[in-house]
Each structure stands twice: as C-alpha cells, then as structure tokens.
Scaffold this motif. Sequence first.
Motif, short mmCIF file in Angstrom:
data_model
loop_
_atom_site.label_atom_id
_atom_site.label_comp_id
_atom_site.label_asym_id
_atom_site.label_seq_id
_atom_site.Cartn_x
_atom_site.Cartn_y
_atom_site.Cartn_z
N VAL A 76 0.82 -1.06 -0.08
CA VAL A 76 0.07 -0.04 0.11
C VAL A 76 0.93 1.22 0.01
N GLU A 77 0.66 2.22 -0.97
CA GLU A 77 1.30 3.40 -0.84
C GLU A 77 1.45 4.32 0.35
N VAL A 78 2.50 4.64 0.91
CA VAL A 78 2.49 5.48 2.14
C VAL A 78 2.38 6.99 1.61
N PRO A 79 1.78 7.82 2.08
CA PRO A 79 1.48 9.07 1.72
C PRO A 79 2.83 9.77 2.33
N ASP A 80 3.01 11.03 1.34
CA ASP A 80 4.01 11.80 1.82
C ASP A 80 3.84 12.55 3.13
N PRO A 81 4.50 12.48 4.09
CA PRO A 81 4.15 13.26 5.26
C PRO A 81 4.01 14.69 5.18
N ARG A 82 4.70 15.24 4.06
CA ARG A 82 4.53 16.65 3.87
C ARG A 82 3.10 17.26 3.49
N GLU A 83 2.54 16.09 2.78
CA GLU A 83 1.21 16.34 2.26
C GLU A 83 0.33 15.93 3.45
N VAL A 84 0.42 14.79 4.25
CA VAL A 84 -0.61 14.56 5.21
C VAL A 84 -0.39 15.64 6.30
N TRP A 85 0.67 16.00 6.68
CA TRP A 85 0.85 17.13 7.88
C TRP A 85 1.04 18.43 7.27
N ARG A 86 0.52 18.67 6.21
CA ARG A 86 0.71 20.10 5.59
C ARG A 86 0.58 21.22 6.45
N GLY A 87 1.60 22.04 6.42
CA GLY A 87 1.49 23.16 7.46
C GLY A 87 1.96 22.92 8.81
N GLU A 88 1.88 21.78 9.31
CA GLU A 88 2.34 21.51 10.66
C GLU A 88 3.72 21.39 10.95
N PRO A 89 4.57 21.18 10.20
CA PRO A 89 5.97 20.91 10.80
C PRO A 89 6.26 22.22 11.04
N VAL A 90 7.26 22.60 12.14
CA VAL A 90 7.86 23.59 12.59
C VAL A 90 9.28 23.49 12.91
N ALA A 91 10.11 24.52 12.54
CA ALA A 91 11.40 24.64 12.46
C ALA A 91 11.87 24.60 14.23
N ALA A 92 13.13 24.05 14.24
CA ALA A 92 13.90 24.06 15.54
C ALA A 92 14.14 25.63 16.09
N ASP A 93 13.92 26.67 15.13
CA ASP A 93 14.16 27.97 15.48
C ASP A 93 12.92 28.74 15.24
N SER A 94 11.74 28.15 15.36
CA SER A 94 10.33 28.68 15.11
C SER A 94 9.98 29.44 16.21
#
Length: 320
Positions: A76-94
């Motif tokens: 089964v294809e695993v979706p790209d996490p950048r698409e699934v969690w769109r806008g949710e990653p935060v940088a270490a200097d955020s």
Amino acid sequence: MPALTIALLQLDPPGHDLDANRRAGEAACRRAKALGADIALFPEMWSNGYETAVPFGGAAENVYRHPDLWRGAAPVEVPDPREVWRGEPVAADSPFVAHFRLLAAELDMAIALTYLEAWDGPPRNSVSLIDRHGRPVLTHAKVHTCAFSVPEAALTPGDSFGACTLDTAVGEVRVGAMICYDREFPESARALMLAGAEIILTPNACDLERNRIAQFQSRAYENMVGVAMANYAGPGWGHSVAFDGMAFGPEGTRDMLVVEAGEAAGVYPAVFDLGALRSYRRRETWGNSFRRPGVYGSLTDPAAADPFVRVTGEGRRPAR
C-alpha cells in the motif's frame, strides 16, 4: 545529593491549532514547576498531537500492523508526510520552540519539547531538550520511525543516539533521549548508556500495555539508567512511567518503579535519587561493566532473514 524531579506531562491529545497547543503546553509546564520539577517531559509530537494521520486506536494504525502488509503481500502506498501534515511541521528556530525556550528560562526548569520538525526533505519526529537557561542542549530525531504506520514510514529518521550534560538546580546530569518505538530496540538505550546517559527521556504516543512497560523497565535494569516516559492520556493509553535503574539494594531485589500514572490527564512527578544511582552504577555488573563488543558483530549486520523479513507500506524493505 538532592533528588532530580522529572514531570511526566500526561496530557490529552491536542488538535491542530499550534497556538492552542502552545498555551496548553505552557500551562502544563507551569504546573510541573509548581510541583518542583527540574525537567518537564512532553509526550511525542506535542506540536500536533500526532493525530492527523494516525487516529488514536483508529483504522489507519491497525491496518498497517497487518502481517500481510508487512510481508509485502498487499503493498500500500504510504503518503508523503509533507502532504498529510501540510503546514504542521515547525522548525527548531520557530516561534513555537522559541516560546518554550523563554519559558524554560523564566521557570528555571528544563523542558523536553516534542514537535514535528521541519527538515530538508520529509519532516522529522523530534524532541529538543531545552535547559533551564533557555538553551537547546540536545535534539533527538526518532531513529526507529514506524515503517508500518501511516505516514510515519516516510518521515526522515534520525541517525544517532547522543547524550548531553544538563545543568540543573541539583547539579549536572548526563541525559539522553529516545522516542516511542526507539525504546522497543535494546540497542537504543544501550547506545545512550555508552554515550554516558544517566537518565533517558522518552516521549511516547501509543498504548502502554504491560509488556511494553516491562520492556521499558528492562532498559533501565540492563543499562543501570533512570528512564522516564510521558504518554498521552486516554482510555487504553496513559500509564506514563519511570524506573530508577537500581534493581538491587541492601535488602536484595527492589522495585525500580518510581511512578506509574493511570489513564487520566495530569502532571506526574518522578523523583530520582541521583546519588544512589551513581553509587549503584559504580559497583554493579550491568551497563558497560563486562561487555564483550568483539563478539557482537552480528548486531551491526543490516541483513534480515526469515522470520523477520518485512516491507514498508510502500512495498520497500525498511532502510537500515
């Protein structure tokens, strides 16, 4: 030597509002400080609660635990996490991380903050240990990402286990970290012990049944380290737990349990006697006392043979 207190922040899973999560996290840290904590430990991926793609107890996680998928019978294809969690990653200097740096300095308390970390490529599942002066002293990205789970299989995994010297109000302490599935591999805690860790912080996000808790206790026992794990609250979840790593005392066998929560949300202090732990580590026989690394060559062999051959949801062999 004074005791070291780690507050296990067993919190209800947050939603997708980063500001709301920041406010709830700050309130939990203030409660931890009021209880005398030297370190506040968040559950895994506090910035988004890990719930977008892996509902707690939901179908996504259960489907990807199916052995036929692990063995590649039905890729089964695993979706790209950048698409699934769109806008949710935060940088270490955020601003999100910066807020907790300021809070740590204000409270004179270290904070082990977890978040979905923006990265060059797919994001990482990370914890940053911020010291009581507001300085990040250690960032660990989850090494053993869940290749069977959506979409964590496609996250960028960490590539090492390291420890740092943490300045606390009770003195310097060597601290390391592992995240959730990392703790299910004995090599993780062993590598941290070899890096000098006395205490291992473990953010978590899964059901903690008796076997996983016993496994976590073994990590403390075999490495003579204190271990502390914070999990999300909720039915079938909870049970944030800490063990002090000292299996024997003057009276013989002793209970290493420091604290175990139930399923309710709360802040649970785990108090470690560092003086006793250090004395124990100087005299007992586990950890790095009588190891024979020269005969452990197979531990670094990446090959897997039956019955342990698995594939990810994408139909690929896991990276090793």
